[in-house]
Design an enzyme around this catalytic site. Structure first.
Site, short mmCIF file in Angstrom:
data_model
loop_
_atom_site.label_atom_id
_atom_site.label_comp_id
_atom_site.label_asym_id
_atom_site.label_seq_id
_atom_site.Cartn_x
_atom_site.Cartn_y
_atom_site.Cartn_z
N HIS A 1 -29.51 21.98 7.90
CA HIS A 1 -30.11 23.26 8.26
C HIS A 1 -31.00 23.06 9.50
O HIS A 1 -31.71 22.05 9.60
CB HIS A 1 -31.01 23.77 7.13
CG HIS A 1 -30.28 24.28 5.92
ND1 HIS A 1 -28.90 24.32 5.81
CD2 HIS A 1 -30.78 24.80 4.75
CE1 HIS A 1 -28.58 24.83 4.62
NE2 HIS A 1 -29.69 25.13 3.97
N CYS B 1 -34.24 24.83 0.13
CA CYS B 1 -33.92 23.83 1.15
C CYS B 1 -34.58 24.13 2.51
O CYS B 1 -35.11 23.23 3.17
CB CYS B 1 -32.42 23.71 1.32
SG CYS B 1 -31.53 25.27 1.21
N1 LIG Z 1 -27.08 22.97 -1.59
C1 LIG Z 1 -28.34 23.06 -1.16
O1 LIG Z 1 -28.65 22.93 0.04
C2 LIG Z 1 -29.41 23.33 -2.13
C3 LIG Z 1 -30.71 23.17 -1.72
C4 LIG Z 1 -31.73 23.43 -2.62
C5 LIG Z 1 -31.43 23.83 -3.87
N2 LIG Z 1 -30.12 23.97 -4.26
C6 LIG Z 1 -29.85 24.39 -5.62
O2 LIG Z 1 -29.20 23.34 -6.32
C7 LIG Z 1 -28.32 23.88 -7.31
C8 LIG Z 1 -26.93 23.30 -7.19
O3 LIG Z 1 -26.45 23.47 -5.88
P1 LIG Z 1 -25.11 22.75 -5.38
O4 LIG Z 1 -25.09 22.98 -3.93
O5 LIG Z 1 -25.01 21.34 -5.89
O6 LIG Z 1 -23.99 23.64 -6.12
P2 LIG Z 1 -22.46 23.25 -6.44
O7 LIG Z 1 -21.96 22.25 -5.47
O8 LIG Z 1 -21.74 24.53 -6.55
O9 LIG Z 1 -22.52 22.55 -7.89
C9 LIG Z 1 -22.91 23.25 -9.05
C10 LIG Z 1 -23.07 22.28 -10.20
O10 LIG Z 1 -23.56 23.00 -11.33
C11 LIG Z 1 -22.70 22.77 -12.45
N3 LIG Z 1 -22.66 23.95 -13.30
C12 LIG Z 1 -22.39 25.22 -12.95
N4 LIG Z 1 -22.41 26.04 -14.04
C13 LIG Z 1 -22.70 25.24 -15.11
C14 LIG Z 1 -22.87 25.46 -16.50
N5 LIG Z 1 -22.74 26.67 -17.03
N6 LIG Z 1 -23.16 24.41 -17.29
C15 LIG Z 1 -23.29 23.18 -16.77
N7 LIG Z 1 -23.14 22.90 -15.46
C16 LIG Z 1 -22.86 23.91 -14.64
C17 LIG Z 1 -21.35 22.51 -11.83
O11 LIG Z 1 -20.55 21.84 -12.78
P3 LIG Z 1 -18.94 22.09 -12.84
O12 LIG Z 1 -18.37 21.26 -11.72
O13 LIG Z 1 -18.59 21.60 -14.20
O14 LIG Z 1 -18.73 23.56 -12.65
C18 LIG Z 1 -21.75 21.64 -10.65
O15 LIG Z 1 -21.98 20.33 -11.09
C19 LIG Z 1 -28.45 25.38 -7.13
O16 LIG Z 1 -29.47 25.84 -8.01
C20 LIG Z 1 -28.90 25.56 -5.73
O17 LIG Z 1 -29.58 26.77 -5.52
C21 LIG Z 1 -29.11 23.70 -3.43
#
Ligand SMILES: NC(=O)c1ccc[n+]([C@@H]2O[C@H](COP(=O)([O-])OP(=O)(O)OC[C@H]3O[C@@H](n4cnc5c(N)ncnc54)[C@H](OP(=O)(O)O)[C@@H]3O)[C@@H](O)[C@H]2O)c1
Length: 384
Positions: free
Chosen positions: A278, A166
């Site tokens: 950010h 990000c």
């Molecule tokens: N947030 C940011 O600013 C940002 C920026 C760039 C990249 N990212 C990347 O984007 C990804 C997600 O970030 P987020 O902020 O959306 O995280 P989050 O809010 O914690 O959401 C995680 C998601 O992944 C799912 N998940 C986790 N473990 C799983 C599994 N074993 N099988 C299937 N689904 C699973 C969760 O489903 P459940 O609800 O069923 O657990 C939920 O839908 C990460 O790789 C992060 O590094 C985030």
């Protein structure tokens, strides 16, 4: 259930405000019924911060979808998520047949990507991977469409395209047009990263800790290594042997891959008690003199950038101003008198949008526009 702290997000109406970016990436409104081919799309991580934004942005940008699947872990099977005026029931990642879709937006963390993205790519669809798992893989293009769209030519090597970190995404959108005009030699960046960058749990920790401190409750850190409410933490990710963190290393590695490996970067990544957005304090040394006015002109013309830069309080941007926005905002452009050809400026973006979900959907649009993907089923009706 959406995160409790998600109430801090701006209402949908304000997210629909048109910025230059939305105008650029949204098709003109059609004036009659037309039929276009639609894609079969799956979003893995659909209950997460980024997954939910992906669903919103696909709808906002009119990406042609014939069938949308919301996918998450087994515990979320049947959980409902919104997609436009529809409600989708989440499906279990382990049980989903990926050969039935054309595009997969993967946003469930690095370990899920490592276990699944290559397998899914081999099953047929192109995976747009939001984790760090494949960003530095030489057979996987890492793309910010405003910066290096030509890298899309390598998308079929593994059927995976990586979405950058990000903080890198918003930095390179501002850096690339300046680099094209006056080669960037060295960059010093300090980030001020919101808790939503650490997922739902990060937002909940700031919310609950803030309430606990006011109400004399338990404010013990769980997601972050130290108290985040009323504090800042100069640590994101994990420590490397050289004293930097892996989050900091991502910023120079990814900038090198997308823009130019000769650019020197030194980075300090800091978590701050902000829910969304950010910010980055950036100082750049160029190989020729560049005046602040010239930089403003270049950035005003640059895709994906909005310059808000006046010496008044409406003349600079803060994270609260950008939550729900598409553009990367640049403010406070000024000379750095301590180096030969130096400029300092302030860059702010919505980390869940340009830093993650928006960029992923723009990659899907790029794949579509370049014919790298073609819909294999269905037509979609667009009405007036
Ligand atoms: N947030 C940011 O600013 C940002 C920026 C760039 C990249 N990212 C990347 O984007 C990804 C997600 O970030 P987020 O902020 O959306 O995280 P989050 O809010 O914690 O959401 C995680 C998601 O992944 C799912 N998940 C986790 N473990 C799983 C599994 N074993 N099988 C299937 N689904 C699973 C969760 O489903 P459940 O609800 O069923 O657990 C939920 O839908 C990460 O790789 C992060 O590094 C985030």
């Amino acid at each position: 259930m959406p995160s409790e702290a998600a109430i801090w997000r701006k209402p949908v109406a304000s997210r629909l405000r048109k910025t230059q970016m939305q105008n650029r990436f949204s098709p003109q409104r059609p004036y009659k019924d037309i039929f276009i081919m639609g894609y079969r799309v799956a979003i893995v991580g659909a209950t997460g911060n980024v997954g939910r934004e992906m669903l919103n942005i696909i709808e906002e940008l009119n990406f042609p979808v014939d069938k949308m699947h919301a996918i998450a872990s087994r515990k979320s099977k049947g959980v409902e998520v919104a997609f436009g005026d529809k409600t989708l029931k989440c499906e279990d990642l382990e049980q989903f047949d990926f050969s039935t879709v054309d595009v997969v937006l993967m946003s469930a963390g690095g370990s899920v990507s490592k276990a699944w993205s290559e397998k899914i790519g081999k099953a047929g669809p192109i995976v747009i991977d939001n984790s760090s798992a494949f960003r530095m893989d030489p057979d996987v293009p890492l793309i910010v469409p405003e910066v290096n769209p030509d890298a899309v030519k390598d998308a079929k090597k593994k059927n995976i395209v990586a979405n950058p970190n990000c903080s890198t995404a918003q930095l390179v959108v501002a850096l690339k047009p300046l680099h094209d005009a006056a080669k960037v030699k060295r960059v010093v960046v300090s980030t001020y990263q919101s808790v939503s960058g650490a997922g739902k749990e990060g937002m909940d920790e700031l919310w609950n800790q803030t309430k606990a401190i006011y109400g004399l409750g338990d404010a013990t850190p769980k997601k972050f290594p130290k108290q985040i409410a009323f504090n800042v933490i100069p640590y994101i990710g994990s420590f490397n042997d050289d004293g930097y963190t892996d989050e900091e290393a991502k910023m120079w590695n990814e900038t090198h891959k997308m823009i130019d490996p000769s650019i020197k970067l030194t980075v300090t990544c800091v978590r701050v008690p902000v829910f969304v957005g950010h910010s980055e304090a950036v100082t750049v040394e160029f190989d020729r003199p560049i005046e602040p006015d010239e930089a403003r002109e270049i950035l005003r013309e640059a895709p994906g950038v909005l310059v808000v830069d006046k010496l008044e309080h409406d003349g600079y941007i803060t994270p609260v101003d950008v939550a729900g926005e598409h553009a990367v905002y640049v403010s406070r452009i000024r000379k750095d008198p301590t180096v030969k050809n130096g400029l300092s400026f302030w860059v702010v973006g919505d980390n869940l949008r340009k830093g993650a979900a928006l960029n992923a959907v723009q990659i899907a649009q790029l794949l579509d526009e370049t014919g790298t993907i073609t819909p294999s089923s269905g037509y979609r009706s667009l009405t007036v």
